[in-house]
Design a protein around this motif. Structure first.
Motif, PDB file in Angstrom:
ATOM      1  N   THR A  15       0.836  -1.200   0.000  1.00  0.00           N
ATOM      2  CA  THR A  15       0.000   0.000   0.000  1.00  0.00           C
ATOM      3  C   THR A  15       0.872   1.251   0.000  1.00  0.00           C
ATOM      4  O   THR A  15       0.629   2.201  -0.745  1.00  0.00           O
ATOM      5  N   VAL A  16       1.887   1.255   0.835  1.00  0.00           N
ATOM      6  CA  VAL A  16       2.777   2.418   0.893  1.00  0.00           C
ATOM      7  C   VAL A  16       3.504   2.607  -0.442  1.00  0.00           C
ATOM      8  O   VAL A  16       3.648   3.724  -0.935  1.00  0.00           O
ATOM      9  N   ARG A  17       3.926   1.507  -1.050  1.00  0.00           N
ATOM     10  CA  ARG A  17       4.579   1.620  -2.362  1.00  0.00           C
ATOM     11  C   ARG A  17       3.631   2.202  -3.394  1.00  0.00           C
ATOM     12  O   ARG A  17       4.027   3.018  -4.231  1.00  0.00           O
ATOM     13  N   CYS A  18       2.370   1.792  -3.332  1.00  0.00           N
ATOM     14  CA  CYS A  18       1.394   2.307  -4.296  1.00  0.00           C
ATOM     15  C   CYS A  18       1.190   3.802  -4.123  1.00  0.00           C
ATOM     16  O   CYS A  18       1.147   4.554  -5.098  1.00  0.00           O
ATOM     17  N   THR A  19       1.065   4.256  -2.889  1.00  0.00           N
ATOM     18  CA  THR A  19       0.840   5.687  -2.677  1.00  0.00           C
ATOM     19  C   THR A  19       2.078   6.498  -3.027  1.00  0.00           C
ATOM     20  O   THR A  19       1.989   7.686  -3.308  1.00  0.00           O
ATOM     21  N   ASP A  20       3.216   5.835  -2.998  1.00  0.00           N
ATOM     22  CA  ASP A  20       4.457   6.497  -3.403  1.00  0.00           C
ATOM     23  C   ASP A  20       4.617   6.506  -4.911  1.00  0.00           C
ATOM     24  O   ASP A  20       5.552   7.117  -5.435  1.00  0.00           O
ATOM     25  N   GLY A  21       3.724   5.782  -5.604  1.00  0.00           N
ATOM     26  CA  GLY A  21       3.878   5.621  -7.046  1.00  0.00           C
ATOM     27  C   GLY A  21       5.038   4.723  -7.406  1.00  0.00           C
ATOM     28  O   GLY A  21       5.572   4.790  -8.519  1.00  0.00           O
ATOM     29  N   ALA A  22       5.445   3.866  -6.451  1.00  0.00           N
ATOM     30  CA  ALA A  22       6.648   3.058  -6.663  1.00  0.00           C
ATOM     31  C   ALA A  22       6.343   1.571  -6.816  1.00  0.00           C
ATOM     32  O   ALA A  22       7.260   0.745  -6.798  1.00  0.00           O
ATOM     33  N   ALA A  23       5.087   1.216  -6.942  1.00  0.00           N
ATOM     34  CA  ALA A  23       4.736  -0.204  -7.072  1.00  0.00           C
ATOM     35  C   ALA A  23       4.794  -0.633  -8.532  1.00  0.00           C
ATOM     36  O   ALA A  23       4.327   0.083  -9.410  1.00  0.00           O
TER      37      ALA A  23
ATOM     38  N   ARG B 145       9.696  11.893   5.739  1.00  0.00           N
ATOM     39  CA  ARG B 145       8.830  11.566   4.600  1.00  0.00           C
ATOM     40  C   ARG B 145       7.623  12.483   4.492  1.00  0.00           C
ATOM     41  O   ARG B 145       7.284  12.938   3.404  1.00  0.00           O
ATOM     42  N   TYR B 146       7.000  12.778   5.602  1.00  0.00           N
ATOM     43  CA  TYR B 146       5.707  13.489   5.532  1.00  0.00           C
ATOM     44  C   TYR B 146       5.804  14.962   5.879  1.00  0.00           C
ATOM     45  O   TYR B 146       4.959  15.739   5.471  1.00  0.00           O
ATOM     46  N   PHE B 147       6.821  15.350   6.634  1.00  0.00           N
ATOM     47  CA  PHE B 147       6.889  16.750   7.025  1.00  0.00           C
ATOM     48  C   PHE B 147       7.942  17.516   6.239  1.00  0.00           C
ATOM     49  O   PHE B 147       7.807  18.696   5.996  1.00  0.00           O
ATOM     50  N   GLU B 148       8.985  16.865   5.868  1.00  0.00           N
ATOM     51  CA  GLU B 148       9.992  17.492   5.027  1.00  0.00           C
ATOM     52  C   GLU B 148       9.760  17.197   3.559  1.00  0.00           C
ATOM     53  O   GLU B 148      10.346  17.854   2.702  1.00  0.00           O
ATOM     54  N   GLY B 149       8.928  16.192   3.267  1.00  0.00           N
ATOM     55  CA  GLY B 149       8.669  15.855   1.867  1.00  0.00           C
ATOM     56  C   GLY B 149       9.848  15.187   1.186  1.00  0.00           C
ATOM     57  O   GLY B 149       9.994  15.259  -0.029  1.00  0.00           O
ATOM     58  N   VAL B 150      10.687  14.531   1.976  1.00  0.00           N
ATOM     59  CA  VAL B 150      11.857  13.857   1.397  1.00  0.00           C
ATOM     60  C   VAL B 150      11.417  12.552   0.743  1.00  0.00           C
ATOM     61  O   VAL B 150      10.595  11.817   1.280  1.00  0.00           O
ATOM     62  N   SER B 151      11.973  12.252  -0.414  1.00  0.00           N
ATOM     63  CA  SER B 151      11.598  11.030  -1.118  1.00  0.00           C
ATOM     64  C   SER B 151      12.129   9.810  -0.363  1.00  0.00           C
ATOM     65  O   SER B 151      13.093   9.901   0.413  1.00  0.00           O
ATOM     66  N   THR B 152      11.495   8.664  -0.631  1.00  0.00           N
ATOM     67  CA  THR B 152      11.930   7.426   0.005  1.00  0.00           C
ATOM     68  C   THR B 152      13.366   7.093  -0.378  1.00  0.00           C
ATOM     69  O   THR B 152      14.147   6.624   0.453  1.00  0.00           O
ATOM     70  N   ARG B 153      13.690   7.367  -1.623  1.00  0.00           N
ATOM     71  CA  ARG B 153      15.058   7.082  -2.082  1.00  0.00           C
ATOM     72  C   ARG B 153      16.071   7.903  -1.291  1.00  0.00           C
ATOM     73  O   ARG B 153      17.120   7.418  -0.892  1.00  0.00           O
ATOM     74  N   GLU B 154      15.725   9.174  -1.059  1.00  0.00           N
ATOM     75  CA  GLU B 154      16.680  10.018  -0.331  1.00  0.00           C
ATOM     76  C   GLU B 154      16.766   9.608   1.140  1.00  0.00           C
ATOM     77  O   GLU B 154      17.837   9.664   1.750  1.00  0.00           O
ATOM     78  N   ILE B 155      15.636   9.209   1.700  1.00  0.00           N
ATOM     79  CA  ILE B 155      15.679   8.696   3.076  1.00  0.00           C
ATOM     80  C   ILE B 155      16.629   7.503   3.150  1.00  0.00           C
ATOM     81  O   ILE B 155      17.434   7.372   4.080  1.00  0.00           O
ATOM     82  N   ALA B 156      16.522   6.641   2.155  1.00  0.00           N
ATOM     83  CA  ALA B 156      17.395   5.459   2.124  1.00  0.00           C
ATOM     84  C   ALA B 156      18.862   5.874   2.018  1.00  0.00           C
ATOM     85  O   ALA B 156      19.729   5.322   2.705  1.00  0.00           O
ATOM     86  N   GLU B 157      19.133   6.854   1.166  1.00  0.00           N
ATOM     87  CA  GLU B 157      20.530   7.307   1.003  1.00  0.00           C
ATOM     88  C   GLU B 157      21.055   7.909   2.291  1.00  0.00           C
ATOM     89  O   GLU B 157      22.194   7.664   2.686  1.00  0.00           O
ATOM     90  N   ILE B 166      13.535   0.673   3.613  1.00  0.00           N
ATOM     91  CA  ILE B 166      12.756   1.831   4.085  1.00  0.00           C
ATOM     92  C   ILE B 166      11.267   1.560   3.943  1.00  0.00           C
ATOM     93  O   ILE B 166      10.464   1.900   4.830  1.00  0.00           O
ATOM     94  N   TYR B 167      10.858   0.935   2.838  1.00  0.00           N
ATOM     95  CA  TYR B 167       9.432   0.611   2.690  1.00  0.00           C
ATOM     96  C   TYR B 167       8.980  -0.367   3.781  1.00  0.00           C
ATOM     97  O   TYR B 167       7.885  -0.251   4.338  1.00  0.00           O
ATOM     98  N   ARG B 168       9.846  -1.316   4.100  1.00  0.00           N
ATOM     99  CA  ARG B 168       9.476  -2.244   5.175  1.00  0.00           C
ATOM    100  C   ARG B 168       9.371  -1.506   6.501  1.00  0.00           C
ATOM    101  O   ARG B 168       8.475  -1.757   7.307  1.00  0.00           O
ATOM    102  N   ASP B 169      10.277  -0.575   6.702  1.00  0.00           N
ATOM    103  CA  ASP B 169      10.217   0.233   7.923  1.00  0.00           C
ATOM    104  C   ASP B 169       8.926   1.044   7.996  1.00  0.00           C
ATOM    105  O   ASP B 169       8.288   1.134   9.050  1.00  0.00           O
ATOM    106  N   LEU B 170       8.578   1.666   6.889  1.00  0.00           N
ATOM    107  CA  LEU B 170       7.350   2.480   6.874  1.00  0.00           C
ATOM    108  C   LEU B 170       6.141   1.604   7.172  1.00  0.00           C
ATOM    109  O   LEU B 170       5.236   2.006   7.915  1.00  0.00           O
TER     110      LEU B 170
END
Lengths: 551, 186
Positions: A15-23, B145-157, B166-170
């Motif tokens: 679900t999180v991947r989908c909302t990220d547009g990353a799925a 992710r939600y307050f700074e608007g940082v992308s997941t990729r950048e969080i990972a970096e 990171i997705y598993r963490d979220l």
């Protein structure tokens, strides 16, 4: 046997991947399969709801957080969604042959229906400011020349700050923030204006340029000049040149996207039942300080003006013009000589020049090289021309005494302008103030003041005379009496004349040298008199100075 | 009933002089339901902002068109959400995040969204408190992710970890927050 906990973990991650547009398509199909289980669907729905709430909090965050996660949507989002129902306009209904079509025609660059084209800028940085007052918040004060980060909040309390945005398309746009204002650098290169005013010159090489405002999104076309205001419940877009579109949130029964052409504007605000209304307006440069050029209103004074001032027998006269220093024509400066401290600027208007302050964040001022008057004065007049850059609290001109023990300077006279961020002064926003004190003092409540009735106009010249005759104080602006007050005491003797800020800048090389309520704008033709000018003299001087009106 | 003026050329406008009671009723009902309806639609299109706005607008239009058929003894909100569901189904091909979802999946999501949208205020209130209970590290991830608007990729970096991690963490953090919210709401 399927582990339910693993399934929950899996559906949450998908679900999180989908909302990220990353799925991937496979992941979406797997999600679809899992959703057919009602229990898992419930959990996925809860995750989606949670993501939505957190995203809303980001959109409406404020610079000053009350906790690690101040959730401003509790205040702002909450009232918005209950109060702004975005429904029917009471006055008319639009039937939607074009409504559906318009909602698919999204963006100045012709993006596909429903697609969101966002240009990721190569660089966004603060390139210039006037003397500004920032709320540092979590990120600290922004630094000139430094790139700004996604999520960074610019909380400008007072002043004007200019951003440069270089886009990967090759375009370069300028955005000017007029304090007080809150601007957030959003992910994807978009700016969010939470409140305040901005103007922008957009040269985006064909790519759309976007701002978020509380009630929607502004999409600006290439080669456009616009102004945007976010003021509580009301948002406004003014298109000076080019074209823009405004996409309103939750507006119903009207196309959510409206095109605004050059010279036009749009206002979004809630109606009486909380529905969001769209109103067309005329674009107005007067609503924005930065939309008016500082060079537009010219003060082209000639020798006739200067002779008139000299005939009034000033004790001191500073015209700030090189041509006026020629003693042969009899209109040179007299009295104490001016001394510039710091980098005082200059503005030229034909044969006339004025001094300019506050264009940088460093202290600067003009000081007299001696003291005035020799004896206390029951009657005196102070005359000058002033052009404020924007609404702010700034000390234009003062007569001050010796330094006090705490490093301040007591004033005998102060003429200042009021702004939105009050330093504890009594001066209302947008007004001129004339203060008289005896004895000289730093205490705000000591002395008596006149406050102009009418607001000063931005980027326009004003002729100002502060006059005291016996007990009566008078403040004249543009030849008209604005206010009076009473004070029985004379002007103290042996004061320094200071123009440009509240206290003289000291030791400019020292880190302690700071801006003290700086004035940002231009000043010209300063004259001090040891008598009260007559009303007709004041009017005559004003009319001679404005003999070529620019309005 | 005021006479409408039709203006041809692609845009048809019905201009009503003065206030219409039917309009006022519709506005009042929509004003009360907009927040829940919006949250419901957003959930169905998996939080795509543009899709949410488009579907919300088309749903509102549809509700107005059919308002004469609305039975005032029924729950307006439930009726509105039902219409929204049909709009989502009708527009599914255009909505990139959900076009691959099956009818059964969307229907299950819609059924699950119904009670959530009705308790949105309580859930928001609970969320505030639950965020403060996260560990510093988890709170930092959410904040980025939600307050700074940082992308997941950048969080990972920044964290020196993989995007998958990171997705598993979220997902894990969402689980914590949801359990906390459920405890506070019920």
């Amino acid at each position: 046997m399927v582990d339910p906990q693993r399934q929950l973990a899996e559906i949450r991650e998908l679900t999180v991947r989908c909302t990220d547009g990353a799925a991937t398509p496979e992941q979406v199909r797997r999600l679809s399969q899992l959703l057919e289980d009602p229990h898992l669907a419930g959990d996925a729905a809860a995750v989606l709801d949670l993501e939505g709430a957190l995203s809303d909090a980001m959109q409406y965050r404020k610079a000053i957080a009350r906790s690690v996660f101040s959730l401003p949507w509790l205040e702002q989002y909450g009232w918005r969604l209950t109060a702004i129902a975005a429904c029917l306009l009471i006055s008319h209904i639009a039937v939607f042959a074009i409504g559906q079509k318009t909602s698919q025609d999204d963006s100045a660059s012709g993006a596909a229906a429903g697609a969101q084209v966002v240009v990721r800028p190569a660089n966004l940085q603060l390139v210039s400011t006037t003397a500004c007052l920032w709320d540092p918040g979590e990120f600290g004060e922004p630094i000139l020349g430094q790139s700004l980060d996604d999520g960074q909040v610019l909380s400008l309390l007072e002043g004007i700050a200019e951003l440069e945005i270089r886009q990967k398309s090759g375009g370069k746009s300028a955005v000017r923030i007029e304090g007080p204002a809150n601007v957030t650098v959003r992910g994807g290169g978009r700016l969010g204006l939470e409140f305040g005013s901005i103007t922008a010159d957009v040269f985006s090489a064909g790519e759309p340029f976007e701002f978020d405002v509380p009630n929607g999104r502004v999409i600006v076309g290439d080669s456009a000049r616009i102004g945007v205001i976010a003021a509580g419940e009301r948002d406004e877009v003014h298109v000076f040149e080019g074209r823009a579109k405004i996409r309103a949130k939750q507006i119903v029964l009207e196309p959510s996207i409206q095109t605004i052409e050059s010279g036009q504007g749009a206002r979004l605000l809630p109606g009486s039942l909380g529905e969001l209304n769209y109103r067309p307006i005329d674009a107005s440069r007067a609503a924005f300080a930065t939309a008016i050029s500082m060079g537009l209103d010219r003060l082209e004074l000639d020798d006739q003006y200067r002779h008139a001032v000299l005939e009034s027998r000033p004790s001191l006269y500073w015209s700030f013009s090189e041509e006026s220093q020629d003693a042969d024509n009899g209109v040179g400066d007299i009295g104490l000589q001016p001394r510039e401290v710091g980098l005082v600027g200059s503005a030229n208007y034909g044969d006339n020049s004025a001094v300019a302050f506050g264009s940088r964040s460093f202290p600067c001022a003009v000081l007299s090289d001696g003291l005035w008057p020799d004896e206390p004065l029951d009657d005196y007049s102070i005359e000058f021309w002033v052009k404020p850059n924007h609404y702010h609290c700034g000390a234009v001109l003062s007569l001050f005494g010796e330094r006090t023990r705490n490093g301040q300077y007591g004033h005998g006279v102060l003429v200042e302008i009021g702004g939105p961020y009050n330093f504890g002064t009594l001066t209302p926003v947008g007004r001129l103030r004339y203060l008289h004190r005896n004895p000289v003092s730093t205490e705000p409540r000591v002395g008596n003041s006149c406050f102009a009735d009418t607001p000063y106009r931005l980027r326009r010249w004003h002729h100002v005379v502060a006059r005291k005759q016996a007990e009566e104080m008078s403040l004249f602006v543009n030849g008209a009496l604005q206010a009076t007050a009473q004070d029985p005491k004379p002007l103290p003797s042996n004061l320094h004349l200071l123009i440009g800020q509240l206290y003289p800048p000291e030791d400019l090389d020292s880190e302690l040298s700071t801006l003290h309520r700086p004035f940002v704008g231009q000043v010209d033709e300063v004259a001090l008199y040891d008598r009260a000018l007559k009303d007709e003299e004041i009017v005559n001087h004003f009319e001679l100075g404005r003999s070529l009106p620019t309005d | 009933m005021p006479n409408p003026q039709l203006k041809r050329g692609g845009l048809y406008e019905v201009r009503v002089a003065g206030r219409d009671d039917r309009q006022v009723d519709f506005v009042r009902l929509m004003a009360a339901e907009t927040r829940r309806l919006y949250a419901y639609i957003r959930l169905l299109v998996m939080n795509d902002e543009t899709d949410t706005e488009d579907v919300f607008q088309s749903t509102s239009m549809a509700l107005w068109k059919k308002f004469e058929d609305y039975d005032s003894s029924r729950d307006f909100g439930a009726w509105a959400r039902r219409m929204a569901f049909y709009e989502v189904l009708r527009q599914r091909e255009k909505r990139r995040r959900i076009r691959l979802l099956s009818d059964e999946a969307l229907a299950a999501l819609a059924d699950a969204a119904e009670p959530l949208s009705q308790h949105i205020e309580h859930r928001r209130d609970a969320l505030s408190a639950c965020l403060d209970r996260l560990s510093n590290e988890d709170r930092g991830t959410i904040h980025a992710r939600y307050f700074e608007g940082v992308s997941t990729r950048e969080i990972a970096e920044r964290a020196g970890r993989s995007v998958d991690a990171i997705y598993r963490d979220l997902a894990r953090i969402h689980g914590l927050l949801l359990r906390c919210i459920e405890r506070n709401v019920t």
